[in-house]
Design a protein around this motif. Structure first.
Motif, short mmCIF file in Angstrom:
data_model
loop_
_atom_site.label_atom_id
_atom_site.label_comp_id
_atom_site.label_asym_id
_atom_site.label_seq_id
_atom_site.Cartn_x
_atom_site.Cartn_y
_atom_site.Cartn_z
N ASP A 134 -1.56 16.16 -3.32
CA ASP A 134 -0.79 15.78 -2.15
C ASP A 134 -1.24 14.39 -1.70
O ASP A 134 -1.97 13.70 -2.41
CB ASP A 134 -0.96 16.82 -1.04
N GLY A 135 -0.81 13.96 -0.56
CA GLY A 135 -1.21 12.65 -0.07
C GLY A 135 -0.07 11.64 -0.13
O GLY A 135 -0.10 10.65 0.57
N TYR A 136 0.89 11.88 -1.00
CA TYR A 136 2.11 11.05 -1.06
C TYR A 136 1.80 9.56 -1.28
O TYR A 136 2.49 8.70 -0.71
CB TYR A 136 2.95 11.23 0.22
N GLY A 138 -8.76 -5.06 1.55
CA GLY A 138 -9.97 -5.52 0.87
C GLY A 138 -9.89 -5.24 -0.62
O GLY A 138 -10.80 -5.57 -1.37
N GLY A 139 -8.80 -4.62 -1.05
CA GLY A 139 -8.66 -4.17 -2.43
C GLY A 139 -8.73 -2.66 -2.46
O GLY A 139 -9.50 -2.05 -1.70
N HIS A 140 -7.94 -2.04 -3.35
CA HIS A 140 -7.78 -0.58 -3.29
C HIS A 140 -9.10 0.17 -3.46
O HIS A 140 -9.24 1.28 -2.93
CB HIS A 140 -6.75 -0.12 -4.33
N SER A 141 -10.06 -0.44 -4.16
CA SER A 141 -11.30 0.31 -4.43
C SER A 141 -12.45 -0.19 -3.56
O SER A 141 -13.62 0.07 -3.88
CB SER A 141 -11.67 0.16 -5.91
N SER A 142 -12.14 -0.86 -2.45
CA SER A 142 -13.22 -1.49 -1.67
C SER A 142 -13.82 -0.59 -0.58
O SER A 142 -14.61 -1.06 0.24
CB SER A 142 -12.73 -2.81 -1.06
N GLY A 143 -13.41 0.67 -0.54
CA GLY A 143 -14.07 1.60 0.41
C GLY A 143 -13.41 1.62 1.78
O GLY A 143 -12.21 1.40 1.92
N GLU A 172 -11.63 13.21 -1.78
CA GLU A 172 -12.58 12.40 -2.54
C GLU A 172 -12.31 12.66 -4.01
O GLU A 172 -12.00 13.78 -4.40
CB GLU A 172 -14.02 12.87 -2.25
N GLY A 173 -12.45 11.63 -4.81
CA GLY A 173 -12.27 11.84 -6.24
C GLY A 173 -11.95 10.55 -6.94
O GLY A 173 -12.04 9.48 -6.35
N GLU A 174 -11.58 10.71 -8.22
CA GLU A 174 -11.31 9.53 -9.01
C GLU A 174 -9.82 9.23 -9.01
O GLU A 174 -8.99 10.12 -9.20
CB GLU A 174 -11.82 9.75 -10.44
N TYR A 175 -9.49 7.99 -8.83
CA TYR A 175 -8.11 7.56 -8.76
C TYR A 175 -7.86 6.49 -9.84
O TYR A 175 -8.62 6.41 -10.81
CB TYR A 175 -7.79 7.05 -7.36
N SER A 185 -13.09 5.32 -6.97
CA SER A 185 -13.34 6.51 -6.14
C SER A 185 -12.84 6.21 -4.74
O SER A 185 -13.20 5.17 -4.18
CB SER A 185 -14.82 6.81 -6.03
N TYR A 186 -12.05 7.10 -4.19
CA TYR A 186 -11.59 6.95 -2.80
C TYR A 186 -12.09 8.13 -1.99
O TYR A 186 -12.50 9.15 -2.53
CB TYR A 186 -10.06 6.96 -2.69
N GLY A 187 -11.96 7.99 -0.70
CA GLY A 187 -12.27 9.10 0.22
C GLY A 187 -11.73 8.76 1.60
O GLY A 187 -11.00 7.78 1.78
#
Ligand code: BGC
Length: 347
Positions: free
Chosen positions: A67-69, A184-189, A294-297, A302-304
């Motif tokens: 989910d999350g769309y 900040g960029g998709h993987s920047s936290g 949380e997980g790998e994208y 990794s996002y959360g």
């Protein structure tokens, strides 16, 4: 400027293709024909470096099962409908329930899971035209609704989303795009240091199911006051009931004025990327990815929680239950038309 079409994967609904659009300012979008999902959006800096400012998943299976769309077009009714029911012209309708006892973002299989017919056009403002026919009773909604969404990369360095729909019966229609931005960029936290200014003096508080209560409250003196620019993280963990209830921001804001206007301006001090959001809608949902698992994208990132913010332009949620809210009724033969733009600049 250029368009590329690549095979992306096979979903239950069929083969999914990814369209890559580029403009002459270095803005580049990867868009899937399933759900019109914006899977990546690269903004070019002065030195030519490209920053992907939207979150995305890896493969098509990830988009289908989670989910999350992320990045998707949402319909036929974005946001929530209490108990999945509403009354229109004296008749009661029951639509897909997919969040507790309520309907969220179009129901069990909303527009985000459908494969849209896609046609790409190159030029100074490359665009992708998408069409979807949502049949009568699709997720319980009345009437056959023909929806056309066009994504355009503008000369001004914006992503324009033009929505148009027409139905053969009276119905409800509330379309949006659910991109998760991280400038900040998709993987920047976490997005705590990113600054947001939102032209809204009023928001709608939620009950404990995320459903607007019917009240419209002033933002003055609350964490909801973004009228002057402030870091998103400043009040995201505030000791304030409405913030604690959803673990951040997940609220509908009424936007000042009418017509096509600036809704919000967001910026990232680290990358210097600024995004201005313009729309002709009445409201916007600010969602700070409180529930993002949380997980790998994509790209192994990794996002959360709080790794992005969404600005979902819309009419008020659950407005069929509150006659003082700007609502989603679309009468037979009437044209639903709305435009939202996300315009980028880099300092
Ligand atoms: C909703 C959130 C929800 C998110 C992802 C947002 O538009 O307001 O409550 O968690 O979408 O589904």
């Amino acid at each position: 400027m250029s368009i590329e079409k690549r095979f992306f994967g096979t979903a239950e609904a069929g083969d999914v293709y990814c369209y890559v659009l580029d403009n002459e300012r270095g803005l580049s979008a990867e868009i899937l024909d399933m759900g019109g999902i914006i899977r990546a959006l690269y903004v070019a800096g002065a030195d030519g470096t490209k920053t992907d400012v939207v979150l995305g998943r890896t493969g098509i299976g990830d988009y289908e099962t989670n989910d999350g769309y992320l990045g998707a077009l949402i319909g036929r009714h974005a946001n929530r409908i209490k108990n999945g029911e509403f009354e229109l012209n004296g008749a009661e309708y029951h639509v897909g329930i997919n969040e507790g006892r309520n309907s969220l973002h179009g129901g069990v299989s909303g527009f985000d899971k459908k494969i849209w017919e896609a046609n790409a056009f190159d030029g100074a403002e490359p665009r992708l035209e998408l069409e979807l026919v949502s049949h009568d009773n699709d997720e319980g909604f009345p009437g056959t609704l023909t929806v056309n969404v066009t994504y355009t990369l503008t000369k001004e360095n914006g992503l324009r989303i033009h929505y148009r729909a027409v139905c053969d019966k009276d119905t409800v229609c509330n379309l949006t795009n659910h991109s998760y931005f991280n400038l900040g960029g998709h993987s920047s936290g976490k997005i705590y240091d990113q600054v947001l200014q939102l032209n809204s003096g009023f928001y709608t508080p939620n009950d404990d199911e995320g459903m607007p209560t019917g009240e419209v409250l002033s933002v003055t003196g609350t964490p909801f006051d973004f009228r002057a620019p402030k870091p998103i993280g400043q009040d995201i963990n505030a000791d304030f009931d409405q913030v604690k209830l959803v673990g951040g921001f997940d609220h509908n804001f009424a936007v000042e004025g009418r017509g096509f206007r600036t809704f919000a301006v967001a910026s990232c001090p680290k990358t210097g990327i600024t995004m201005e959001v313009r729309s002709d809608q009445s409201a916007v949902q600010l969602y700070t990815a409180n529930m993002l698992s949380e997980g790998e994208y994509k790209d192994g990132a990794s996002y959360g929680t709080h790794n992005a913010f969404c600005l979902e332009t819309q009419c008020f949620p659950n407005a069929m239950a509150h006659s003082h809210y700007p609502g989603p009724v679309l009468n037979k033969g009437e044209i639903y038309e709305t435009v939202t733009e996300y315009v980028f600049s880099v300092k």
